[in-house]
Design an enzyme around this catalytic site. Sequence first.
Site, PDB file in Angstrom:
ATOM      1  N   HIS A 129       0.837  -1.208   0.000  1.00  0.00           N
ATOM      2  CA  HIS A 129       0.000   0.000   0.000  1.00  0.00           C
ATOM      3  C   HIS A 129       0.866   1.249   0.000  1.00  0.00           C
ATOM      4  CE1 HIS A 129      -2.675   3.194   1.374  1.00  0.00           C
ATOM      5  NE2 HIS A 129      -1.826   3.392   2.364  1.00  0.00           N
ATOM      6  N   ASN A 147       4.201  11.293   6.209  1.00  0.00           N
ATOM      7  CA  ASN A 147       3.642  11.108   7.558  1.00  0.00           C
ATOM      8  C   ASN A 147       2.279  10.421   7.506  1.00  0.00           C
ATOM      9  OD1 ASN A 147       5.795  12.436   9.028  1.00  0.00           O
ATOM     10  ND2 ASN A 147       5.040  14.350   8.159  1.00  0.00           N
ATOM     11  N   GLU A 148       2.246   9.324   6.800  1.00  0.00           N
ATOM     12  CA  GLU A 148       0.973   8.655   6.559  1.00  0.00           C
ATOM     13  C   GLU A 148       0.535   7.767   7.715  1.00  0.00           C
ATOM     14  OE1 GLU A 148      -1.168   5.378   3.628  1.00  0.00           O
ATOM     15  OE2 GLU A 148       0.775   6.219   3.032  1.00  0.00           O
ATOM     16  N   PHE A 149      -0.761   7.817   7.988  1.00  0.00           N
ATOM     17  CA  PHE A 149      -1.443   6.837   8.826  1.00  0.00           C
ATOM     18  C   PHE A 149      -2.471   6.161   7.920  1.00  0.00           C
ATOM     19  CE2 PHE A 149       0.660   9.060  12.085  1.00  0.00           C
ATOM     20  CZ  PHE A 149       0.605   8.311  13.252  1.00  0.00           C
TER      21      PHE A 149
END
Length: 259
Positions: free
Chosen positions: A60, A127-129
Amino acid sequence: MIKHVLLFFVFISFSVSANDFFRADSRTPDEIRRAGGLLPRGQQEAYERGTPININLYEHARGTVTGNTRYNDGYVSTTVTLRQAHLIGQNILGSYNEYYIYVVAPAPNLFDVNGVLGRYSPYPSENEFAALGGIPLSQIIGWYRVSFGAIEGGMQRNRDYRGDLFRGLTVAPNEDGYQLAGFPSNFPAWREMPWSTFAPEQCVPNNKEFKGGVCISATNVLSKYDLMNFKKLLKRRLALTFFMSEDDFIGVHGERDEL
């Protein structure tokens, strides 16, 4: 990877928490409402074509060669600030006259991509969540409208947001995400800490039956199990909210009639 773009960013006042998350998306609030939330692309593909959903955090995060979302992706991306979501939106959706930035409440379906993948995170500056299985409508606090590159006005509240379900929840700890990392076969991370400690048995390199396809399948099974537990958590909270509301009603109006 995010390209640096020059933006005129206007400071606006908004009533969001420092712990909330943000996602730039071309879909309108009405579309999101009809769909029941921000669903991953893989879910639509599974419904229309029967394509299996790939719930693999590493794949992903990498995306496709062109930088787009994979057709079978089982996650939905968010980031940590409104400004960063705006930057991502301008980079990906800059050709749109209008798009939206959705504000999302923290919950255990969100995984810190940098925290889980560590030095193997492909785009740490984002800075992905990542939201496992997507973001239900009840988790969306509201949205901002972006018109011709500028954020217009304040946040519009989502009338379907359920603060009673998400209040006090936090994102998934990194320890819960290590086994879902989904690194490919013979990837060096499986021999390193912390991933070696949490690696599914099918992903351990010294396992005689170690095969890439088996490892990916095991990751998908574990991811679906985590998603199922998250849904159970919301159902328990929903039931608790119902009983608390019923108790309040009884306290005001007297005893409940027996059926």
